[in-house]
Design a protein around this motif. Structure first.
Motif, PDB file in Angstrom:
ATOM      1  N   GLN A  36     -47.478  -2.496 -52.091  1.00  0.00           N
ATOM      2  CA  GLN A  36     -46.449  -2.945 -53.019  1.00  0.00           C
ATOM      3  C   GLN A  36     -45.592  -4.002 -52.338  1.00  0.00           C
ATOM      4  OE1 GLN A  36     -46.567  -1.773 -56.138  1.00  0.00           O
ATOM      5  NE2 GLN A  36     -48.226  -0.364 -55.572  1.00  0.00           N
ATOM      6  N   GLY A  37     -44.982  -4.865 -53.120  1.00  0.00           N
ATOM      7  CA  GLY A  37     -44.157  -5.916 -52.533  1.00  0.00           C
ATOM      8  C   GLY A  37     -44.978  -6.830 -51.655  1.00  0.00           C
ATOM      9  N   ASP A  38     -44.514  -7.015 -50.422  1.00  0.00           N
ATOM     10  CA  ASP A  38     -45.201  -7.940 -49.531  1.00  0.00           C
ATOM     11  C   ASP A  38     -45.929  -7.244 -48.389  1.00  0.00           C
ATOM     12  OD1 ASP A  38     -43.049  -7.028 -48.133  1.00  0.00           O
ATOM     13  OD2 ASP A  38     -42.129  -8.989 -47.767  1.00  0.00           O
ATOM     14  N   GLY A  39     -46.236  -5.937 -48.545  1.00  0.00           N
ATOM     15  CA  GLY A  39     -46.890  -5.227 -47.449  1.00  0.00           C
ATOM     16  C   GLY A  39     -47.740  -4.053 -47.901  1.00  0.00           C
ATOM     17  N   VAL A  40     -48.066  -3.204 -46.936  1.00  0.00           N
ATOM     18  CA  VAL A  40     -48.871  -2.002 -47.169  1.00  0.00           C
ATOM     19  C   VAL A  40     -48.044  -0.792 -46.753  1.00  0.00           C
ATOM     20  CG1 VAL A  40     -50.953  -0.733 -46.505  1.00  0.00           C
ATOM     21  CG2 VAL A  40     -51.044  -3.221 -46.842  1.00  0.00           C
ATOM     22  N   GLN A  41     -48.027   0.230 -47.599  1.00  0.00           N
ATOM     23  CA  GLN A  41     -47.224   1.419 -47.355  1.00  0.00           C
ATOM     24  C   GLN A  41     -48.080   2.679 -47.528  1.00  0.00           C
ATOM     25  OE1 GLN A  41     -46.469  -0.559 -50.224  1.00  0.00           O
ATOM     26  NE2 GLN A  41     -45.330  -2.088 -49.038  1.00  0.00           N
ATOM     27  N   LEU A  42     -47.624   3.772 -46.927  1.00  0.00           N
ATOM     28  CA  LEU A  42     -48.346   5.031 -47.094  1.00  0.00           C
ATOM     29  C   LEU A  42     -47.404   6.210 -46.912  1.00  0.00           C
ATOM     30  CD1 LEU A  42     -48.977   6.461 -44.035  1.00  0.00           C
ATOM     31  CD2 LEU A  42     -50.402   4.414 -43.877  1.00  0.00           C
ATOM     32  N   LEU A  43     -47.782   7.324 -47.490  1.00  0.00           N
ATOM     33  CA  LEU A  43     -47.130   8.600 -47.230  1.00  0.00           C
ATOM     34  C   LEU A  43     -48.195   9.500 -46.630  1.00  0.00           C
ATOM     35  CD1 LEU A  43     -44.463  10.316 -47.684  1.00  0.00           C
ATOM     36  CD2 LEU A  43     -45.683  11.322 -49.624  1.00  0.00           C
ATOM     37  N   TRP A  44     -47.962   9.965 -45.409  1.00  0.00           N
ATOM     38  CA  TRP A  44     -48.928  10.866 -44.781  1.00  0.00           C
ATOM     39  C   TRP A  44     -48.291  12.221 -44.542  1.00  0.00           C
ATOM     40  CZ3 TRP A  44     -48.760  12.607 -39.503  1.00  0.00           C
ATOM     41  CH2 TRP A  44     -47.714  12.074 -38.746  1.00  0.00           C
ATOM     42  N   ALA A  45     -49.075  13.269 -44.748  1.00  0.00           N
ATOM     43  CA  ALA A  45     -48.581  14.633 -44.606  1.00  0.00           C
ATOM     44  C   ALA A  45     -49.601  15.418 -43.790  1.00  0.00           C
ATOM     45  CB  ALA A  45     -48.389  15.275 -45.976  1.00  0.00           C
ATOM     46  N   ALA A  46     -49.124  16.151 -42.788  1.00  0.00           N
ATOM     47  CA  ALA A  46     -50.033  16.856 -41.888  1.00  0.00           C
ATOM     48  C   ALA A  46     -49.419  18.140 -41.384  1.00  0.00           C
ATOM     49  CB  ALA A  46     -50.415  15.959 -40.712  1.00  0.00           C
ATOM     50  N   SER A  47     -50.275  19.020 -40.892  1.00  0.00           N
ATOM     51  CA  SER A  47     -49.833  20.268 -40.273  1.00  0.00           C
ATOM     52  C   SER A  47     -50.871  20.693 -39.238  1.00  0.00           C
ATOM     53  CB  SER A  47     -49.641  21.372 -41.318  1.00  0.00           C
ATOM     54  OG  SER A  47     -50.875  21.713 -41.912  1.00  0.00           O
ATOM     55  N   ILE A  48     -50.558  21.723 -38.485  1.00  0.00           N
ATOM     56  CA  ILE A  48     -51.524  22.273 -37.533  1.00  0.00           C
ATOM     57  C   ILE A  48     -52.764  22.710 -38.299  1.00  0.00           C
ATOM     58  CG2 ILE A  48     -51.911  24.141 -35.884  1.00  0.00           C
ATOM     59  CD1 ILE A  48     -48.883  24.061 -35.328  1.00  0.00           C
ATOM     60  N   ALA A  49     -53.934  22.477 -37.717  1.00  0.00           N
ATOM     61  CA  ALA A  49     -55.198  22.714 -38.430  1.00  0.00           C
ATOM     62  C   ALA A  49     -55.313  24.133 -38.963  1.00  0.00           C
ATOM     63  CB  ALA A  49     -56.370  22.391 -37.507  1.00  0.00           C
ATOM     64  N   ALA A  50     -54.871  25.116 -38.193  1.00  0.00           N
ATOM     65  CA  ALA A  50     -54.971  26.500 -38.648  1.00  0.00           C
ATOM     66  C   ALA A  50     -54.107  26.751 -39.870  1.00  0.00           C
ATOM     67  CB  ALA A  50     -54.575  27.444 -37.511  1.00  0.00           C
ATOM     68  N   ARG A  51     -52.900  26.175 -39.893  1.00  0.00           N
ATOM     69  CA  ARG A  51     -52.033  26.331 -41.054  1.00  0.00           C
ATOM     70  C   ARG A  51     -52.583  25.558 -42.251  1.00  0.00           C
ATOM     71  NH1 ARG A  51     -47.219  28.147 -41.420  1.00  0.00           N
ATOM     72  NH2 ARG A  51     -46.376  26.433 -42.667  1.00  0.00           N
ATOM     73  N   TYR A  52     -53.165  24.402 -41.990  1.00  0.00           N
ATOM     74  CA  TYR A  52     -53.760  23.602 -43.066  1.00  0.00           C
ATOM     75  C   TYR A  52     -54.831  24.415 -43.785  1.00  0.00           C
ATOM     76  CZ  TYR A  52     -55.966  19.577 -45.355  1.00  0.00           C
ATOM     77  OH  TYR A  52     -56.483  18.705 -46.279  1.00  0.00           O
ATOM     78  N   LYS A  53     -55.661  25.076 -43.030  1.00  0.00           N
ATOM     79  CA  LYS A  53     -56.765  25.839 -43.620  1.00  0.00           C
ATOM     80  C   LYS A  53     -56.261  27.048 -44.395  1.00  0.00           C
ATOM     81  CE  LYS A  53     -60.963  28.414 -42.367  1.00  0.00           C
ATOM     82  NZ  LYS A  53     -61.863  28.815 -41.250  1.00  0.00           N
ATOM     83  N   ASN A  54     -55.261  27.730 -43.845  1.00  0.00           N
ATOM     84  CA  ASN A  54     -54.844  29.007 -44.418  1.00  0.00           C
ATOM     85  C   ASN A  54     -53.683  28.925 -45.404  1.00  0.00           C
ATOM     86  OD1 ASN A  54     -56.741  30.414 -42.808  1.00  0.00           O
ATOM     87  ND2 ASN A  54     -55.341  30.397 -41.071  1.00  0.00           N
TER      88      ASN A  54
END
Length: 289
Positions: free
Chosen positions: A238-256
């Motif tokens: 958007q606008g004059d660039g590239v943007q992102l929203l990234w969301a992460a957690s510890i792999a074990a918590r991600y799975k469960n």
């Protein structure tokens, strides 16, 4: 006077003025009845006047608190407030926000050192929000929400030195990989290893193009530990660039537990710039002070 001082004074006054006779058994002889009734009426009048003053004092405390105290996340944000902010710019509301989630719509780039963007996304009600700091030199930091003690975070990131992509969905995995590596390694080099994009998916929402990306990597901590993390991101231009929203957690918590949460967050992500007038929300440049 500070709100805590006002409240302390009110509580002290209540303790002093509360009639002790309420806790003393009444006498049964007739001669004291009239006097007791008179004292009761006086006490009632005193209590009523005192409670009126407490109401006034409480209102003053509430007013002062709204100025002097930082509101809790649940008070400061909400889906209704976020959608009102979007509506004020003529934009559609956040839709399909999951139960148990709050939302924000904030300006990134209020300082003269950045290009302004309107960023919106939902997040779990018990997450804490942090916003960029502002001073006479401009703006620093980013928009982030998280349950930090458990390592669950969602972070907005503007890819440095990247020009607008005419069609972000036509960029390849290598482009998305480099953008995400830039996001996760903001604090320095060599803080991650084994970064891998698992899959990417183009989506179009409200006429704007996004790419949803699943990824994983190993975080190298300052203490020498290796922590496997998994996450999802939404990338746009958007606008004059590239943007992102990234969301992460510890792999074990991600799975469960957190995979569904993180997907809800990035799926709700919206970023706007083109055609919007941000002048009312921007801070003046340092030379204007």
């Amino acid at each position: 006077m500070a709100p805590t001082s006002l409240l302390s004074a009110a509580c002290t006054a209540l303790a002093v003025l509360s009639p002790a006779s309420a806790f003393v058994p009444s006498h049964t002889n007739h001669a004291s009845t009239k006097s007791s009734l008179s004292m009761s009426n006086d006490a009632e009048s005193t209590r009523r006047g005192f409670m009126d003053s407490i109401v006034s004092t409480s209102a003053a405390i509430a007013g002062a608190s709204s100025i002097l105290l930082s509101p809790a996340p649940a008070m400061a944000y909400g889906l209704g407030k976020a959608n009102d902010r979007l509506a004020s710019y003529g934009l559609p509301p956040l839709a399909n926000v999951a139960n148990g989630y709050s939302a924000l719509a904030e300006i990134y780039g209020k300082g003269a050192n950045r290009s302004p963007l309107l960023v919106a996304f939902s997040f779990p009600l018990d997450w804490v929000v942090t916003l960029p700091s502002q001073d006479v030199n401009g703006e620093d930091g980013t928009i982030q929400a998280g349950e930090y003690a458990k390592g669950d975070t969602a972070t907005f990131f503007v890819v440095p030195d990247e020009k607008k992509a005419e069609n972000i969905q036509e960029k390849g995995k290598e482009f998305y990989k480099n953008a995400l590596i830039g996001a996760i390694s903001q604090k320095g080099n060599n803080v991650y290893q084994d970064f891998k994009i698992i899959k990417s998916e183009p989506v179009t929402t409200d006429g704007n193009k996004y790419v949803l990306v699943d990824f994983k990597y190993t975080l190298l901590t300052g203490a020498g530990f290796e922590v496997e993390r998994k996450g999802v991101a939404s990338i746009t231009s958007q606008g004059d660039g590239v943007q992102l929203l990234w969301a992460a957690s510890i792999a074990a918590r991600y799975k469960n537990k957190t995979e569904g949460q993180l997907r809800n967050i990035v799926n709700s992500f919206r970023c706007y710039s083109d055609g919007l007038n941000f002048s009312a929300d921007l801070r003046p440049a340092a030379e204007d002070f």
